[in-house]
Design an enzyme around this catalytic site. Structure first.
Site, PDB file in Angstrom:
ATOM      1  N   GLU A 107     -11.996   3.456  -3.954  1.00 25.19           N
ATOM      2  CA  GLU A 107     -12.754   3.298  -5.202  1.00 25.19           C
ATOM      3  C   GLU A 107     -12.145   2.248  -6.127  1.00 25.19           C
ATOM      4  O   GLU A 107     -12.862   1.580  -6.872  1.00 25.19           O
ATOM      5  CB  GLU A 107     -12.875   4.628  -5.940  1.00 25.19           C
ATOM      6  CG  GLU A 107     -13.783   5.641  -5.260  1.00 25.19           C
ATOM      7  CD  GLU A 107     -13.046   6.495  -4.230  1.00 25.19           C
ATOM      8  OE1 GLU A 107     -11.854   6.225  -3.955  1.00 25.19           O
ATOM      9  OE2 GLU A 107     -13.660   7.451  -3.712  1.00 25.19           O
ATOM     10  N   PHE A 158     -13.939  22.434  -7.773  1.00 24.43           N
ATOM     11  CA  PHE A 158     -13.495  21.498  -6.735  1.00 24.43           C
ATOM     12  C   PHE A 158     -13.913  20.064  -7.097  1.00 24.43           C
ATOM     13  O   PHE A 158     -15.056  19.809  -7.423  1.00 24.43           O
ATOM     14  CB  PHE A 158     -14.120  21.895  -5.390  1.00 24.43           C
ATOM     15  CG  PHE A 158     -13.766  20.941  -4.280  1.00 24.43           C
ATOM     16  CD1 PHE A 158     -12.461  20.827  -3.824  1.00 24.43           C
ATOM     17  CD2 PHE A 158     -14.738  20.135  -3.703  1.00 24.43           C
ATOM     18  CE1 PHE A 158     -12.132  19.945  -2.808  1.00 24.43           C
ATOM     19  CE2 PHE A 158     -14.420  19.242  -2.680  1.00 24.43           C
ATOM     20  CZ  PHE A 158     -13.112  19.153  -2.236  1.00 24.43           C
ATOM     21  N   GLN A 159     -12.962  19.172  -7.053  1.00 21.00           N
ATOM     22  CA  GLN A 159     -13.164  17.755  -7.373  1.00 21.00           C
ATOM     23  C   GLN A 159     -13.718  17.542  -8.780  1.00 21.00           C
ATOM     24  O   GLN A 159     -14.540  16.665  -9.009  1.00 21.00           O
ATOM     25  CB  GLN A 159     -14.042  17.067  -6.315  1.00 21.00           C
ATOM     26  CG  GLN A 159     -13.320  16.942  -4.972  1.00 21.00           C
ATOM     27  CD  GLN A 159     -14.016  16.023  -3.979  1.00 21.00           C
ATOM     28  OE1 GLN A 159     -15.235  15.875  -4.012  1.00 21.00           O
ATOM     29  NE2 GLN A 159     -13.241  15.419  -3.088  1.00 21.00           N
ATOM     30  N   LYS A 212     -24.076  16.852 -10.849  1.00 23.09           N
ATOM     31  CA  LYS A 212     -24.924  16.888  -9.648  1.00 23.09           C
ATOM     32  C   LYS A 212     -26.265  17.575  -9.920  1.00 23.09           C
ATOM     33  O   LYS A 212     -27.298  17.160  -9.384  1.00 23.09           O
ATOM     34  CB  LYS A 212     -24.177  17.625  -8.529  1.00 23.09           C
ATOM     35  CG  LYS A 212     -24.777  17.398  -7.145  1.00 23.09           C
ATOM     36  CD  LYS A 212     -23.845  17.904  -6.051  1.00 23.09           C
ATOM     37  CE  LYS A 212     -24.411  17.574  -4.671  1.00 23.09           C
ATOM     38  NZ  LYS A 212     -23.524  18.034  -3.596  1.00 23.09           N
ATOM     39  N   MET A 227       7.874 -11.437  -9.119  1.00 21.87           N
ATOM     40  CA  MET A 227       8.007 -11.567 -10.568  1.00 21.87           C
ATOM     41  C   MET A 227       9.031 -10.567 -11.095  1.00 21.87           C
ATOM     42  O   MET A 227       9.821 -10.884 -11.984  1.00 21.87           O
ATOM     43  CB  MET A 227       6.646 -11.367 -11.244  1.00 21.87           C
ATOM     44  CG  MET A 227       6.620 -11.805 -12.692  1.00 21.87           C
ATOM     45  SD  MET A 227       7.026 -13.551 -12.898  1.00 21.87           S
ATOM     46  CE  MET A 227       5.398 -14.288 -12.902  1.00 21.87           C
TER      47      MET A 227
END
Lengths: 587, 199
Positions: free
Chosen positions: A72, A134-135, A184, A494
């Protein structure tokens, strides 16, 4: 190719597709997709998942192109780069929980650089929100500080309008990212409400033109200056004001410095160009910015990598600050002449208001002297080991002017900005404000899809490349003709440079002798891989990679001792840039 | 190592004479431009919707504005709420706070109230109940009243300026203060002026 509706097998395909577009929406998810279509979205970068699944299901019947990303974070960077190159909001999708949190880095990146982007995230059904389902994560809460606005969709009838508003807001005024969190049950819910025309919220106002009297006063101050300089920021590119800037600077013969995000806003081969200022900007730009007595700053937020210590930033200068965001005025550097408005409009106003050109022959000569005193150059003793600057320069020489350069973050990013000659806007795609390592691989994907007819090269470092290397699988699947060049010094260079300069060479966790062979890794992904070690092979390797029709990776093993100069130490005085390690000890 | 840049070294270069202060303001040798912190009362009309308070308060903490108090409540319009925010900042910080607030999408309008604006704070002070008459007497001195009493405690309500409430709390300390709750300031401009968009 990108995944969308399965191709129809006969000539009625277009007709069927048109019919499908006109079919009434029946769910919140269809309304979301309809809103994106109406707003002019072309590509969606995303990853599937449980909570976003209804929206993906609605995409099945849409002509929008969906590009499945390998992570993602890559989706948000690809959307960000798409926005930079196209000028229109890039779109990314993720599911709830980890999908949404993985997007956050790219959202924060877009926010710092004012890149137009809209993120749509799945969310657990409304009845589970707040229950640690969940999630589940509080996506709106997490993203609110790094977006122009984050929306929580709460009604299937209005979810399409939420998306339309977020899209319009991302593009309006000072561009930036927006997010809509989609529970959802809201996207699954039935609705027959078609989303209306996408408009910005009624509380969001943008002032396009600056006050005429203020413009007149600023123009007179600029005309009276002995040592005038224009500082052109990323806002000039965002406002499509590059041509207006060129006309203004040429007409009134004022030297132009860009910020790093402003690279490309003014052609670097123009005699008035001093290229870019800041921590690793050119010596001549930093000398000019330190000694100017009137600074016309356009579309810049005076980031500390540009200003160094504010006490020593353009300390003799009256500042004319043009910005579309009033909150940028006097945030970091006090503006004697604030001009709030769109950069292109205000440049036109200023052009008309200038009473005369500043009398600055001597100053322009001084700037040319600095150019000859501090040319951007590097040592090439015996041509070995391979110098990163040489790779960048050679690539720049053989490509067309409109070639798009993407980068990761680190030393390679600085060499790519210093040694490539940029002459056109929207050809420099990099992570400036947030400085996100791993930006390059997915950004090049977004850039290539936004401008398929332009050549795209991505300079990355070994550390940065490794952070999002899985994105190569996407470039291979989409057959994107991108040349990745890994300037490989087996270190996060760097950090190592700073450790050597400021931490007595204690190289804690900065050396990467265990990294893979990137040419072989490229082949494993299905891309072409090249290993480059000698200066004499640079041009032929670049040409071979360019000629390959698809993604290729040049693993360029560069001199590990090479560092980035000039350098203004953090918080330092721009006029006292170091040209070599010894100078750092003096400062 | 790089070494091909031949120009003068850092301290041998042309140097400007001026300087800026930490707020990015050029220091005029004749009138040094520094700003001391002052207190400002910001009043904001916002959309009355979930999350707006957290959006505003997060802005203040993220930008490191020194916030004294923040109160919020609905207005006569059910879709609009009003916030009173007291901050203490140097002038550029106050200006920046106003501009950043205006940028938030749910914010309709922001203004800084005049120093003469009406400012009121409410405090409930719970003290020991041994001397209810004495507690009442002190409450009356501060235009307050006892609103609850039991054998163990008396709770007093005081309304007024911050200074008045500070003084009252101090005065009640003689009665064993058990709990104090204060609202922070709510403020309105004096006279007919109102905070409506485009006024």
């Amino acid at each position: 190719m990108s995944e969308h509706a399965p191709p129809a097998e006969d000539d009625t395909a277009d007709e069927q597709s048109a019919d499908a577009e006109q079919a009434p929406v029946t769910t919140g998810a269809q309304s979301v997709v309809r809103a994106l279509e109406n707003a002019g979205a072309e590509y969606i970068f995303g990853v599937q998942g449980g909570a976003i699944m209804p929206v993906y299901d609605a995409l099945y019947d849409s002509d929008l192109n969906h590009v499945t990303m390998a992570h993602e974070q890559g989706a948000s960077h690809a959307a960000d780069a798409f926005g930079i190159v196209s000028g229109k909001p890039g779109v990314c999708f993720a599911t709830s929980g980890p999908g949404a949190t993985n997007l956050v880095t790219g959202i924060a990146d877009a926010n710092m650089d004012s890149d137009p982007m809209i993120a749509l995230t799945g969310q657990v059904p409304t009845e589970f929100v707040g229950n640690d389902a969940f999630q589940e994560t509080d996506t709106v809460g997490i993203t609110q500080p790094v977006t122009k606005e984050s929306y929580f969709a709460s009604d299937s009838d209005t979810v399409g309008d939420d998306v339309g508003e977020a899209f319009a807001l991302a593009d309006a005024g000072r561009q930036g990212p927006t997010l809509v969190d989609l529970p959802k049950d809201i996207t699954q819910g039935e609705t027959d409400v078609e989303p209306g025309e996408a408009t910005t919220p009624d509380t969001y106002e943008v002032q396009e033109e600056a006050d005429d009297e203020d413009v007149q006063e600023a123009a007179e101050a600029l005309a009276a200056a002995d040592r005038p300089v224009i500082l052109s920021g990323g806002g000039v590119i965002k406002a499509d004001a590059s041509s207006a800037l060129r006309e203004f600077a040429t007409e009134y013969e004022i030297p132009v410095i860009t910020t790093m995000p402003g690279i490309g806003s003014f052609p670097e081969d123009h005699e008035l160009s001093l290229e870019w200022a800041g921590m690793h900007g050119t010596g001549y730009a930093n000398m000019a910015i330190s000694n100017t007595d009137c600074l016309l700053a356009i579309g810049t937020r005076f980031d500390d990598r540009l200003t160094g210590g504010v006490d020593s930033f353009a300390p003799d200068a009256e500042v004319i600050h043009v910005d579309i965001d009033p909150a940028e005025i006097s945030k970091n550097i006090y503006a004697d002449y604030p001009l709030i408005g769109d950069a292109r409009e205000v440049l036109r106003q200023l052009f008309d208001a200038m009473p005369r050109a500043p009398d600055a022959d001597e100053w322009r000569e001084q700037c040319q002297t600095w150019k000859s005193e501090y040319p951007m150059t590097y040592d090439t003793p015996d041509d070995e080991p391979l110098k990163p600057q040489y790779v960048v320069e050679t690539f720049s020489d053989v490509t067309p002017d409109d070639t798009i350069v993407c980068t990761g973050v680190g030393q390679h990013q600085m060499w790519a900005s210093q040694f490539w000659e940029y002459t056109e806007p929207r050809t420099w795609v990099s992570s400036h404000g947030l400085g996100t390592m791993g930006y390059g691989v997915p950004a090049a994907i977004g850039a290539k899809l936004a401008a398929p007819d332009q050549e795209v090269v991505c300079f990355d470092g070994d550390g940065s490349f490794l952070m999002t290397v899985q994105g190569l699988s996407v470039a291979v699947r989409e057959q994107l003709d991108i040349t990745y060049v890994v300037l490989n010094n087996e270190a996060v260079g760097m950090v190592r440079q700073w450790q050597d300069g400021f931490y007595e060479g204690r190289r804690m966790a900065s050396e990467y002798p265990w990294i893979p062979q990137f040419d072989k890794l490229a082949e494993a992904f299905g891309a072409r891989g090249f290993r480059l070690e000698a200066q004499e092979n640079v041009e032929e390797t670049i040409q071979a990679a360019r000629e390959y029709d698809g993604p290729s990776v040049i693993d360029a093993h560069i001199d590990p001792g090479e560092n980035v100069f000039p350098m203004v130490p953090s918080g330092g005085d721009n006029g006292k840039f170091a040209l070599k390690e010894d100078h750092l000890e003096e400062l | 190592m790089t070494g091909g840049m031949p120009g003068p070294s850092p301290h041998d270069r042309m140097q400007p004479e001026g300087r800026r202060n930490s707020q990015g303001i050029r220091i005029d040798p004749e009138a040094e431009a520094t700003h001391e912190p002052r207190q400002a009362v910001l009043s904001a009309l916002v959309k009355h919707k979930p999350g707006v308070l957290s959006e505003v308060s997060a802005l203040f903490s993220r930008r490191q504005f020194n916030i004294e108090s923040l109160t919020v409540g609905p207005t006569v319009d059910a879709d609009t709420a009003r916030m009173t925010i007291l901050i203490e900042e140097p002038e550029p910080g106050i200006d920046q706070a106003k501009k950043q607030l205006r940028k938030l999408v749910p914010v309709i309008e922001v203004t800084e109230l005049d120093p003469t604006a009406l400012r009121r704070e409410l405090a409930l002070i719970k003290v020991g109940g041994e001397k209810p008459d004495d507690v009442n007497a002190v409450a009356e001195m501060y235009d307050g009243q006892a609103v609850d009493a039991s054998t163990e405690s008396v709770t007093v309500e005081i309304t007024g300026s911050k200074q008045k409430i500070d003084a009252a709390v101090e005065a009640f300390k003689q009665f064993d203060v058990q709990e104090v709750v204060r609202t922070g300031a709510a403020a309105l401009e004096r006279g007919p002026r109102t905070l409506n968009k485009h006024d």
